[in-house]
Design an enzyme around this catalytic site. Structure first.
Site, PDB file in Angstrom:
ATOM      1  N   ASP A  20       0.827  -1.213   0.000  1.00 30.66           N
ATOM      2  CA  ASP A  20       0.000   0.000   0.000  1.00 30.66           C
ATOM      3  C   ASP A  20       0.860   1.262   0.000  1.00 30.66           C
ATOM      4  OD1 ASP A  20       0.919  -0.520   2.578  1.00 30.66           O
ATOM      5  OD2 ASP A  20      -1.062  -0.928   3.401  1.00 30.66           O
ATOM      6  N   ASN A  67      -7.425  -2.983  14.262  1.00 29.15           N
ATOM      7  CA  ASN A  67      -8.826  -3.304  13.956  1.00 29.15           C
ATOM      8  C   ASN A  67      -8.942  -4.499  13.009  1.00 29.15           C
ATOM      9  OD1 ASN A  67      -7.810  -2.175  11.669  1.00 29.15           O
ATOM     10  ND2 ASN A  67      -9.407  -0.625  11.407  1.00 29.15           N
ATOM     11  N   HIS A  95      -7.246  -4.893  10.235  1.00 29.37           N
ATOM     12  CA  HIS A  95      -7.038  -4.606   8.801  1.00 29.37           C
ATOM     13  C   HIS A  95      -5.783  -5.314   8.283  1.00 29.37           C
ATOM     14  CE1 HIS A  95      -4.502  -0.601   9.321  1.00 29.37           C
ATOM     15  NE2 HIS A  95      -3.726  -1.652   9.386  1.00 29.37           N
ATOM     16  N   GLU A 102      -9.845  -1.734   5.655  1.00 28.56           N
ATOM     17  CA  GLU A 102     -10.428  -1.502   6.969  1.00 28.56           C
ATOM     18  C   GLU A 102     -11.767  -2.232   7.073  1.00 28.56           C
ATOM     19  OE1 GLU A 102      -8.427  -0.012   8.847  1.00 28.56           O
ATOM     20  OE2 GLU A 102      -7.592   1.831   8.029  1.00 28.56           O
TER      21      GLU A 102
HETATM   22  C1  F6R Z   1       1.261  -1.503   5.954  1.00 25.37           C
HETATM   23  C2  F6R Z   1       0.123  -2.411   6.097  1.00 25.37           C
HETATM   24  C3  F6R Z   1      -0.659  -2.401   7.352  1.00 25.37           C
HETATM   25  C4  F6R Z   1       0.216  -2.791   8.546  1.00 25.37           C
HETATM   26  C5  F6R Z   1      -0.596  -2.773   9.845  1.00 25.37           C
HETATM   27  C6  F6R Z   1       0.256  -3.087  11.057  1.00 25.37           C
HETATM   28  O1  F6R Z   1       1.900  -1.700   4.705  1.00 25.37           O
HETATM   29  O2  F6R Z   1      -0.186  -3.126   5.180  1.00 25.37           O
HETATM   30  O3  F6R Z   1      -1.737  -3.289   7.247  1.00 25.37           O
HETATM   31  O4  F6R Z   1       0.747  -4.062   8.347  1.00 25.37           O
HETATM   32  O5  F6R Z   1      -1.178  -1.510  10.016  1.00 25.37           O
HETATM   33  O6  F6R Z   1       1.201  -2.072  11.207  1.00 25.37           O
HETATM   34  P1  F6R Z   1       2.331  -2.179  12.323  1.00 25.37           P
HETATM   35  O7  F6R Z   1       3.212  -3.293  11.945  1.00 25.37           O
HETATM   36  O8  F6R Z   1       3.029  -0.840  12.242  1.00 25.37           O
HETATM   37  O9  F6R Z   1       1.631  -2.404  13.619  1.00 25.37           O
END
Ligand code: F6R
Length: 247
Positions: free
Chosen positions: A67, A136, A138, A143
């Protein structure tokens, strides 16, 4: 979904790096999908070490970031293009012309998302995808409620996700409102998926993803329908599983 639990975050990252290294050794032309954020940083560090000390090569590989924030150029330190460049690409032998991230500065983000999806398909689809999980549930920036059939698209960040990223932007209101993200359908089309979660803050989302009914309310629960997905956890992230996992 196979679940592997390790005593520490470091050991979990080591396992994720090992799985990626094994994938690259078996298929040097592997197409990787790579998440960013705090969790996989240790994996990239270990992959760089394996490249430097063990000769692990990315020369034939292709990589797609999962992303990117809408409105951030790759030169912005907070962009995911910058993250992947700094954590991995500049330290290994990947051909930079085969390392892709959605263009957060595209004039038409929706068209850019479609272009990115087509590019993934043109490269043969994702062979091995490394994911993290949000507070959450995701995956990418899918989301809740997640559309399990969605392809790369422009997503609006949930409040909890913007809050979680405040540390990088110096204030919740400065966190971009939107991102271009692989969709859950794009993710499920990957041939192999590694979901890495470490730390106590992820215990709840991991439990929801692995034990509660598969539901759009927890986008990561979609991974349970995938035939080759591995959830790599440290003990803290696994602490709400109580020794049980659903299929
Ligand atoms: C970022 C992504 C997000 C993260 C998620 C966890 O490229 O795809 O889904 O993997 O927000 O983020 P951290 O590892 O910072 O807790």
């Amino acid at each position: 979904m196979n679940v592997e639990t390790f005593p520490s975050a470091d050991a979990a990252a080591d396992r994720a790096a090992e799985l990626i290294a094994l994938g690259l050794q078996a298929s040097p032309r592997l197409v990787l999908g790579l998440a960013t954020g705090a969790t996989p940083a240790a994996v990239y560090k270990k992959l760089v070490e394996r490249h430097r000390k063990g000769g692990l090569s990315f020369a034939g590989a292709t990589a797609f970031g999962v992303d990117e924030y809408v409105g951030l150029p790759p030169s912005d330190r907070r962009s995911y293009a910058h993250y992947l460049s700094e954590h991995l690409y500049t330290h290994v032998d990947i051909d930079r012309s085969n390392a892709f991230v959605p263009d957060g500065m595209a004039a038409d983000a929706g068209a850019e998302a479609q272009r990115y999806e087509r590019l993934i398909a043109a490269k043969g689809g994702i062979g091995l995808l490394l994911l993290g999980i949000g507070l959450n549930g995701h995956i990418g920036f899918n989301e809740p409620p997640g559309d399990f059939t969605s392809r790369t698209h422009v997503a609006t960040l949930a409040t909890v996700s913007r809050r979680a990223h405040t540390q990088y932007f110096g204030g919740e209101s400065a966190v971009p409102a939107q991102a271009i993200t692989m969709g859950i359908g794009t993710i499920l089309a990957a041939r192999r998926i590694i979901l890495l979660a470490t730390g106590i803050a992820k215990a709840g989302p991991v439990r929801q993803a692995l034990l509660e009914p598969v539901s759009p309310a927890c986008p990561a629960s979609a991974l349970r329908s995938h035939g080759d997905s591995i959830c790599v956890l440290d003990e803290a992230a696994a602490s709400a599983l109580m020794g049980q996992t659903a299929g």
